[in-house]
Design a protein around this motif. Structure first.
Motif, PDB file in Angstrom:
ATOM      1  N   ARG A  70       0.838  -1.209   0.000  1.00 59.72           N
ATOM      2  CA  ARG A  70       0.000   0.000   0.000  1.00 59.72           C
ATOM      3  C   ARG A  70       0.871   1.256   0.000  1.00 59.72           C
ATOM      4  N   LEU A  71       1.981   1.231   0.725  1.00 62.10           N
ATOM      5  CA  LEU A  71       2.883   2.387   0.725  1.00 62.10           C
ATOM      6  C   LEU A  71       3.359   2.680  -0.688  1.00 62.10           C
ATOM      7  N   CYS A  72       3.789   1.641  -1.391  1.00 69.06           N
ATOM      8  CA  CYS A  72       4.262   1.836  -2.765  1.00 69.06           C
ATOM      9  C   CYS A  72       3.134   2.359  -3.657  1.00 69.06           C
ATOM     10  N   LYS A  73       1.948   1.826  -3.488  1.00 68.55           N
ATOM     11  CA  LYS A  73       0.809   2.270  -4.297  1.00 68.55           C
ATOM     12  C   LYS A  73       0.488   3.739  -4.030  1.00 68.55           C
ATOM     13  N   VAL A  74       0.423   4.114  -2.760  1.00 70.73           N
ATOM     14  CA  VAL A  74       0.065   5.480  -2.389  1.00 70.73           C
ATOM     15  C   VAL A  74       1.130   6.481  -2.843  1.00 70.73           C
ATOM     16  N   PHE A  75       2.392   6.101  -2.773  1.00 71.42           N
ATOM     17  CA  PHE A  75       3.458   7.041  -3.132  1.00 71.42           C
ATOM     18  C   PHE A  75       3.807   7.022  -4.620  1.00 71.42           C
ATOM     19  N   SER A  76       3.240   6.124  -5.393  1.00 67.80           N
ATOM     20  CA  SER A  76       3.491   6.100  -6.833  1.00 67.80           C
ATOM     21  C   SER A  76       2.754   7.266  -7.491  1.00 67.80           C
ATOM     22  N   SER A  77       3.500   8.217  -8.004  1.00 64.18           N
ATOM     23  CA  SER A  77       2.890   9.432  -8.564  1.00 64.18           C
ATOM     24  C   SER A  77       2.127   9.165  -9.850  1.00 64.18           C
ATOM     25  N   GLN A  78       2.408   8.063 -10.510  1.00 65.67           N
ATOM     26  CA  GLN A  78       1.712   7.766 -11.768  1.00 65.67           C
ATOM     27  C   GLN A  78       0.768   6.585 -11.634  1.00 65.67           C
ATOM     28  N   ASP A  79       0.537   6.129 -10.408  1.00 61.53           N
ATOM     29  CA  ASP A  79      -0.391   5.027 -10.140  1.00 61.53           C
ATOM     30  C   ASP A  79      -0.143   3.842 -11.070  1.00 61.53           C
ATOM     31  N   ASP A  80       1.163   3.505 -11.225  1.00 59.15           N
ATOM     32  CA  ASP A  80       1.534   2.417 -12.132  1.00 59.15           C
ATOM     33  C   ASP A  80       2.330   1.319 -11.431  1.00 59.15           C
ATOM     34  N   ASP A  81       2.262   1.287 -10.108  1.00 56.96           N
ATOM     35  CA  ASP A  81       3.019   0.318  -9.311  1.00 56.96           C
ATOM     36  C   ASP A  81       4.519   0.406  -9.560  1.00 56.96           C
ATOM     37  N   LYS A  82       4.972   1.613  -9.875  1.00 63.59           N
ATOM     38  CA  LYS A  82       6.398   1.904 -10.009  1.00 63.59           C
ATOM     39  C   LYS A  82       6.665   3.217  -9.283  1.00 63.59           C
ATOM     40  N   LEU A  83       7.880   3.368  -8.781  1.00 63.52           N
ATOM     41  CA  LEU A  83       8.252   4.599  -8.100  1.00 63.52           C
ATOM     42  C   LEU A  83       9.493   5.206  -8.736  1.00 63.52           C
ATOM     43  N   SER A  84       9.440   6.500  -8.935  1.00 69.07           N
ATOM     44  CA  SER A  84      10.620   7.249  -9.352  1.00 69.07           C
ATOM     45  C   SER A  84      11.436   7.533  -8.093  1.00 69.07           C
ATOM     46  N   PHE A  85      12.635   8.092  -8.275  1.00 69.28           N
ATOM     47  CA  PHE A  85      13.413   8.462  -7.098  1.00 69.28           C
ATOM     48  C   PHE A  85      12.648   9.472  -6.258  1.00 69.28           C
ATOM     49  N   GLU A  86      11.992  10.438  -6.902  1.00 68.55           N
ATOM     50  CA  GLU A  86      11.247  11.447  -6.142  1.00 68.55           C
ATOM     51  C   GLU A  86      10.089  10.823  -5.370  1.00 68.55           C
TER      52      GLU A  86
END
Length: 183
Positions: free
Chosen positions: A69-85
């Protein structure tokens, strides 16, 4: 600076320092951790988006029942991926120095499993099951949910708004210490 840090410009570092609850040293360390998830990818493109399942392999996330859920909530593009930001924002909010209101805001989003803007009985049940690893029977869970709603549901509508959630959790030192992660 050397190595991974040379990919961050002074301007980026100053922006990150201004926009997060992290020190320069913590930002460098966070970038190093992020880079180590996909060294070749980050070297080629520092704006790479790393899949959540890769991030979830970090030891700090292994036993966290809310890691997905943390990864989902913090993913700015709601694509189950995270940028460095995205990753930096997550680490910042989960740091010791993050403002309690900011922690409450993101905790609410993490715990709002159906993403409807409220913590319903079902959301609270999911939360309890994740926290207790389903070691409680249905009667105990319902009793606990009833108790939570009795204390926190100020308008008695059977669910918690962000304001009701914030009212309760920001008064709790346990909350500040539990919504936390150190890399």
């Amino acid at each position: 600076m050397g190595g991974n840090h040379s990919q961050l410009t002074e301007e980026e570092l100053e922006d990150y320092k201004e926009l997060t609850y992290l020190t320069r040293k913590e930002i460098f360390h966070t970038f190093k951790v992020f880079t180590n998830l996909d060294p070749a990818g980050v070297k080629k493109d520092k704006y790479i988006r790393i899949p959540a399942e890769t991030i979830l392999n970090l030891p700090e996330f292994k036993n966290n029942p809310f890691a997905d859920r943390l990864c989902k909530v913090f993913s700015s593009q709601d694509d189950d991926k995270l940028s460095f930001e995205d990753f930096l924002d997550m680490i910042s909010v989960l740091s010791d120095d993050a403002h309690p209101r900011k922690k409450a805001e993101y905790a609410f989003r993490v715990y709002d499993f159906d993403e409807d803007g409220y913590l319903s009985r079902e959301d609270i049940e999911t939360l309890v099951n994740k926290l207790t690893n389903t070691k409680m029977n249905e009667r105990e869970i319902n009793s606990l949910i009833d108790s939570i709603l009795e204390v926190a549901d100020l308008d008695k509508d059977g669910m918690l708004s962000f304001q009701e959630f914030e009212h309760v959790v920001t008064k709790s030192m346990d909350f500040k210490n539990s919504f936390h992660l150190r890399l």
